[in-house]
Scaffold this motif. Structure first.
Motif, mmCIF file in Angstrom:
data_model
loop_
_atom_site.group_PDB
_atom_site.id
_atom_site.type_symbol
_atom_site.label_atom_id
_atom_site.label_comp_id
_atom_site.label_asym_id
_atom_site.label_seq_id
_atom_site.Cartn_x
_atom_site.Cartn_y
_atom_site.Cartn_z
ATOM 1 N N HIS A 287 -6.465 15.724 -14.646
ATOM 2 C CA HIS A 287 -5.058 16.050 -14.456
ATOM 3 C C HIS A 287 -4.781 17.205 -13.486
ATOM 4 C CE1 HIS A 287 -4.185 13.286 -17.677
ATOM 5 N NE2 HIS A 287 -4.969 13.964 -18.511
ATOM 6 N N LEU A 288 -5.699 18.168 -13.371
ATOM 7 C CA LEU A 288 -5.410 19.361 -12.572
ATOM 8 C C LEU A 288 -6.076 19.368 -11.202
ATOM 9 C CD1 LEU A 288 -5.679 22.122 -15.349
ATOM 10 C CD2 LEU A 288 -3.680 20.773 -14.641
ATOM 11 N N LYS A 289 -7.267 18.806 -11.119
ATOM 12 C CA LYS A 289 -8.011 18.839 -9.862
ATOM 13 C C LYS A 289 -7.240 18.121 -8.760
ATOM 14 C CE LYS A 289 -12.706 18.208 -8.098
ATOM 15 N NZ LYS A 289 -14.069 17.697 -8.413
ATOM 16 N N PHE A 290 -7.149 18.784 -7.606
ATOM 17 C CA PHE A 290 -6.444 18.291 -6.418
ATOM 18 C C PHE A 290 -4.919 18.295 -6.579
ATOM 19 C CE2 PHE A 290 -10.492 15.625 -5.944
ATOM 20 C CZ PHE A 290 -11.131 16.645 -5.254
ATOM 21 N N SER A 291 -4.411 18.831 -7.684
ATOM 22 C CA SER A 291 -2.957 18.975 -7.791
ATOM 23 C C SER A 291 -2.494 20.028 -6.791
ATOM 24 C CB SER A 291 -2.542 19.361 -9.208
ATOM 25 O OG SER A 291 -3.095 20.603 -9.588
ATOM 26 N N HIS A 292 -1.269 19.894 -6.333
ATOM 27 C CA HIS A 292 -0.736 20.770 -5.289
ATOM 28 C C HIS A 292 0.003 21.966 -5.891
ATOM 29 C CE1 HIS A 292 -1.540 17.196 -2.848
ATOM 30 N NE2 HIS A 292 -1.439 17.976 -1.788
ATOM 31 N N LEU A 293 0.005 23.037 -5.127
ATOM 32 C CA LEU A 293 0.726 24.245 -5.510
ATOM 33 C C LEU A 293 2.088 24.254 -4.829
ATOM 34 C CD1 LEU A 293 0.572 27.069 -6.898
ATOM 35 C CD2 LEU A 293 -0.268 27.947 -4.708
ATOM 36 N N ARG A 294 3.129 24.342 -5.621
ATOM 37 C CA ARG A 294 4.453 24.483 -5.021
ATOM 38 C C ARG A 294 4.572 25.870 -4.405
ATOM 39 N NH1 ARG A 294 7.563 20.173 -7.373
ATOM 40 N NH2 ARG A 294 6.838 19.707 -9.491
ATOM 41 N N PHE B 68 0.851 -1.194 0.000
ATOM 42 C CA PHE B 68 0.000 0.000 0.000
ATOM 43 C C PHE B 68 0.888 1.245 0.000
ATOM 44 C CE2 PHE B 68 -2.325 -3.309 2.352
ATOM 45 C CZ PHE B 68 -3.419 -3.452 1.518
ATOM 46 N N PRO B 69 1.524 1.573 -1.101
ATOM 47 C CA PRO B 69 2.419 2.729 -1.140
ATOM 48 C C PRO B 69 1.656 4.030 -0.936
ATOM 49 C CG PRO B 69 1.992 1.915 -3.346
ATOM 50 C CD PRO B 69 1.371 0.932 -2.393
ATOM 51 N N GLN B 70 2.333 5.017 -0.370
ATOM 52 C CA GLN B 70 1.709 6.316 -0.152
ATOM 53 C C GLN B 70 1.454 6.981 -1.501
ATOM 54 O OE1 GLN B 70 4.557 8.163 2.566
ATOM 55 N NE2 GLN B 70 3.059 7.981 4.193
ATOM 56 N N GLN B 71 0.311 7.636 -1.619
ATOM 57 C CA GLN B 71 -0.031 8.295 -2.868
ATOM 58 C C GLN B 71 0.915 9.463 -3.111
ATOM 59 O OE1 GLN B 71 -4.070 9.581 -3.058
ATOM 60 N NE2 GLN B 71 -3.994 10.052 -5.235
ATOM 61 N N GLN B 72 1.483 9.498 -4.312
ATOM 62 C CA GLN B 72 2.448 10.530 -4.636
ATOM 63 C C GLN B 72 1.734 11.820 -4.997
ATOM 64 O OE1 GLN B 72 5.099 9.432 -7.802
ATOM 65 N NE2 GLN B 72 6.806 10.497 -6.863
ATOM 66 N N LYS B 73 2.266 12.942 -4.535
ATOM 67 C CA LYS B 73 1.673 14.231 -4.832
ATOM 68 C C LYS B 73 1.875 14.578 -6.297
ATOM 69 C CE LYS B 73 1.864 16.766 -0.435
ATOM 70 N NZ LYS B 73 2.438 17.962 0.241
ATOM 71 N N THR B 74 0.851 15.192 -6.882
ATOM 72 C CA THR B 74 1.014 15.786 -8.205
ATOM 73 C C THR B 74 0.990 17.301 -8.032
ATOM 74 O OG1 THR B 74 -1.385 15.740 -8.598
ATOM 75 C CG2 THR B 74 -0.097 13.863 -9.385
#
Length: 228
Positions: free
Chosen positions: A63-70, A17-23
């Motif tokens: 592709h964009l929804k829930f993506s993180h802001l650097r 169960f790998p941790q979900q990688q941030k996009t």
């Protein structure tokens, strides 16, 4: 021996169960925007606005929804910088160009919303122009609205900030949760030319902002929700 087995089992769980990688928003834009624009231009050339909207919805949802802001910094008109990591609330980032004629009704409604939701959200207006021109526009907004600018002639706009202009242009509005995840985009954030009467204009921009801020089901409560 028991401790060793426990550690081994935990290690196996992380493998299974790998941790979900941030996009990240800028990476997703870099990867998917070119194909979206090419297909969207073909649709518009054929007068198929419905297909163009479908392509945008697909880009956002897939592709964009829930993506993180650097984390990045914006220059504030009043001096100093605003680091996105320091924003502890959900926030609207509204991009504008100084050559755009911003209607008084829109500014008044943004000011009113900034008072109505003070302490719950931050409203940030980003002008793509010089400090001097952004400063002229800033006089129209109240103190609850944070006015920032990016002067690309200084070559200080890095790859994290630029996608906000080069993806959907200006005006546009991006709604981020307090966890810095993108929740919604309005790629044409302005009052339509048909809104001639003041009350109609108020309602138009109010509905746009409520759509950005609230859950999918309309509510009259002045509480911001950031749905996941």
């Amino acid at each position: 021996m028991k401790v060793y087995i426990t550690i081994l089992m935990l290690g196996c769980m992380f493998l299974v169960f790998p941790q979900q990688q941030k996009t990240y928003f800028d990476s997703q834009i870099t990867q998917h925007l070119k194909a979206y624009k090419a297909k969207s231009e073909i649709a518009l050339q054929h007068g198929d606005k419905e297909q163009a909207e479908f392509l945008f919805d697909s880009l956002f949802e897939n592709h964009l929804k829930f993506s993180h802001l650097r984390d990045f910094s914006l220059n504030k008109v009043k001096g100093g910088t605003l680091k996105t990591s320091s924003i502890g609330k959900p926030f609207l980032l509204i991009t504008k160009s100084s050559w755009e004629q911003i209607k008084d009704e829109e500014i008044n409604e943004i000011n009113r919303m900034s008072k109505m939701y003070k302490g719950q959200i931050e409203i940030i207006v980003l002008f793509w122009d010089s400090k001097e021109k952004a400063k002229l526009h800033s006089k129209d907004y109240n103190s609850n609205v944070i006015i920032t600018y990016v002067d690309e002639r200084d070559n200080n706009a890095n790859h994290i900030i630029k996608p906000f202009k080069h993806s959907f242009g200006a005006p546009a509005c991006f709604f981020f949760s307090e966890e810095k995840q993108l929740l919604k985009i309005d790629k044409k954030f302005t009052i339509s030319n048909e809104s001639s009467r003041s009350e109609v204009a108020f309602n138009a921009i109010h509905e746009k902002i409520k759509w950005m801020l609230f859950s999918d089901e309309p509510t009259n409560e002045d509480i911001i929700t950031t749905l996941k």
